[in-house]
Scaffold this active site. Structure first.
Site, PDB file in Angstrom:
ATOM      1  N   ARG A 236      -5.063  -7.803  -5.141  1.00 19.36           N
ATOM      2  CA  ARG A 236      -4.295  -7.285  -4.006  1.00 19.36           C
ATOM      3  C   ARG A 236      -4.996  -6.041  -3.473  1.00 19.36           C
ATOM      4  O   ARG A 236      -5.393  -5.162  -4.230  1.00 19.36           O
ATOM      5  CB  ARG A 236      -2.860  -6.950  -4.429  1.00 19.36           C
ATOM      6  CG  ARG A 236      -2.004  -8.178  -4.715  1.00 19.36           C
ATOM      7  CD  ARG A 236      -1.708  -8.962  -3.449  1.00 19.36           C
ATOM      8  NE  ARG A 236      -0.937 -10.164  -3.719  1.00 19.36           N
ATOM      9  CZ  ARG A 236      -1.487 -11.372  -3.894  1.00 19.36           C
ATOM     10  NH1 ARG A 236      -2.809 -11.509  -3.835  1.00 19.36           N
ATOM     11  NH2 ARG A 236      -0.724 -12.417  -4.110  1.00 19.36           N
ATOM     12  N   GLU A 265      -4.104  -5.666   5.099  1.00 15.45           N
ATOM     13  CA  GLU A 265      -4.416  -7.031   5.519  1.00 15.45           C
ATOM     14  C   GLU A 265      -3.336  -7.582   6.459  1.00 15.45           C
ATOM     15  O   GLU A 265      -2.151  -7.369   6.225  1.00 15.45           O
ATOM     16  CB  GLU A 265      -4.478  -7.893   4.248  1.00 15.45           C
ATOM     17  CG  GLU A 265      -5.175  -9.211   4.405  1.00 15.45           C
ATOM     18  CD  GLU A 265      -5.369  -9.898   3.054  1.00 15.45           C
ATOM     19  OE1 GLU A 265      -5.056 -11.085   2.991  1.00 15.45           O
ATOM     20  OE2 GLU A 265      -5.802  -9.245   2.095  1.00 15.45           O
ATOM     21  N   HIS A 283      -9.755 -13.227   2.357  1.00 15.02           N
ATOM     22  CA  HIS A 283      -8.736 -13.689   1.405  1.00 15.02           C
ATOM     23  C   HIS A 283      -8.906 -15.181   1.084  1.00 15.02           C
ATOM     24  O   HIS A 283      -8.032 -16.004   1.333  1.00 15.02           O
ATOM     25  CB  HIS A 283      -7.328 -13.436   1.955  1.00 15.02           C
ATOM     26  CG  HIS A 283      -6.302 -13.315   0.876  1.00 15.02           C
ATOM     27  ND1 HIS A 283      -5.219 -12.473   0.957  1.00 15.02           N
ATOM     28  CD2 HIS A 283      -6.182 -13.936  -0.322  1.00 15.02           C
ATOM     29  CE1 HIS A 283      -4.472 -12.571  -0.134  1.00 15.02           C
ATOM     30  NE2 HIS A 283      -5.042 -13.472  -0.921  1.00 15.02           N
TER      31      HIS A 283
END
Length: 317
Positions: A236, A265, A283
Site C-alpha cells: 500500500r 493513488e 498497481h
C-alpha cells in the site's frame, strides 16, 4: 436476493452468479463509480462486491439496511470501516492466497529491474542515445550474496522470500510473529525493523495498511538505509512517506526505488517521475488473468455462501 458489484470484474464472477440464480447489477463504466450513484445502488442490495477504489464508510453502510456481506475484491480491506460493518452485523470478506503468486512475481520483477537498471537502459535505446557497449555503462548490482529484507512475512512476503532465495540472497525479515516455515525453507532470520533497514541491500514491503503501518517508512527509517539499497513497495502506497522519500532521493540516499502503489493513488507525486532510478508502474501486483479470475471466484463464492446461510470462506473478522 440481489448483488451489486461496484465495477465490471472478470466474466467468471457473472457466470457463477447466474449458475446460482442470483440476480446482480454492476457499474458498467471502467472507472470508480460516482459516490452518489453508489449510495443509491447499495440501498436494496443483499450483498456488495466492492473494489479498493470504493470507500465503504459509515455513511454508505447506513444505506445498506438489507446487506449481509461486503466481499472486497482485494486482499486488503483498508477501504472498509470494518468495526462499523461488524457493529451492523455485516460480514466482510477479502481475497487472500489467489493473488500471492502474481504479486510475488511482480515484486521480483521490480527488484531485478531496479538492480539492473532496466528502465534506464530501455529509455536510452528509445531515445536513440545508445552509442555502443561501454565498460561502465549503466552498471547495476547482482542479487547473489545480498541481504534481501522482507518487511511483513505473510503470504506474499513469504512467497517473495522463496523467490529471492533462489537468486542466492540472504533473507532477513521483520514481522510481529516469527515465521518458522519461511525460516526453514530459506534460512531467513527475524530481525527488528531498524536492523532490517540498516542491513538490507533490497528491502521489500508486504504489510497491510492500518494506523500502525501508515508512514511506517518515514524520514528517520529511510535514513537508516544504505545508499546502495533498493526499496520496493507492492503493498500500500501510504506505508511510505513519499515526501520523505523524495527528499532522500534528491540527496542520493538510495540506489533505486520500485513502486507499484502510491500514497495518493491514482495521483502520483510528479517529483517521483523525475528520478531516473525510480521505477513506477500502475498497481499491477495482481494483474494476471489467473489472479484476477481467482479473486472474482473467491469474492462470489463468499457472497453465495452467505446468501445461502453458509459460513463465508475468507472472513476478515
Amino acid at each position: 436476493m440481489k448483488v451489486f458489484i461496484t465495477r465490471e470484474i472478470p466474466e467468471i464472477a457473472f457466470k457463477l452468479l447466474r449458475m446460482n440464480k442470483i440476480p446482480f447489477d454492476y457499474f458498467k463504466e471502467d472507472k470508480p463509480i460516482p459516490r452518489k450513484l453508489l449510495l443509491q445502488k447499495v440501498k436494496n442490495c443483499d450483498a456488495l462486491i466492492s473494489l479498493l477504489t470504493e470507500k465503504i464508510d459509515k455513511e454508505l453502510i447506513d444505506e445498506m439496511s438489507k446487506c449481509k456481506i461486503i466481499a472486497n475484491y482485494a486482499v486488503g480491506y483498508n477501504n472498509i470501516d470494518i468495526n462499523y460493518a461488524k457493529q451492523k452485523k455485516i460480514i466482510v470478506t477479502n481475497t487472500p492466497d489467489v493473488l500471492t503468486e502474481s504479486t510475488a512475481d511482480l515484486t521480483m520483477t521490480l527488484a531485478l529491474c531496479c538492480a539492473r537498471r532496466i528502465i534506464e537502459g530501455e529509455k536510452l535505446l528509445r531515445n536513440r542515445k545508445f552509442k555502443g557497449w561501454k565498460p561502465k555503462l549503466l552498471l547495476g548490482t547482482e542479487l547473489k550474496n545480498k541481504n534481501f529484507g522482507i518487511i511483513g512475512a505473510g503470504r506474499i512476503g513469504s512467497a517473495v522470500a522463496i523467490r529471492a532465495k533462489s537468486f542466492g540472497t540472504n533473507i532477513i525479515y521483520y514481522d510481529n510473529k516469527r515465521n518458522l516455515s519461511i525460516e526453514k525453507r530459506t534460512g531467513a532470520k527475524k530481525v527488528s525493523l531498524k536492523k532490517l533497514l540498516g542491513n538490507s541491500d533490497i528491502a521489500s514491503i508486504h504489510l497491510p495498511l492500518n494506523n500502525k503501518t501508515y508512514h511506517l517508512i518515514n524520514k528517520d527509517r529511510l535514513n537508516l538505509m544504505k545508499k546502495s539499497a533498493i526499496l520496493i513497495n507492492t503493498s500500500r502506497g501510504e506505508i511510505i512517506d513519499e515526501i520523505a522519500l523524495i527528499k532522500g532521493l534528491r540527496n542520493n540516499n538510495l540506489f533505486a526505488v520500485g513502486m507499484d502503489v502510491f500514497e495518493n493513488e491514482p495521483k502520483i507525486n510528479p517529483a517521483l517521475l523525475k528520478f531516473p532510478n525510480v521505477l513506477v508502474i500502475p498497481h499491477l501486483g495482481s494483474a494476471t488473468k489467473e489472479a484476477r479470475d481467482g479473486m472474482a471466484i473467491l469474492a462470489v463464492k463468499n457472497v453465495i455462501n452467505v446468501l445461502k446461510r453458509k459460513p463465508p470462506l475468507t472472513p476478515v473478522f
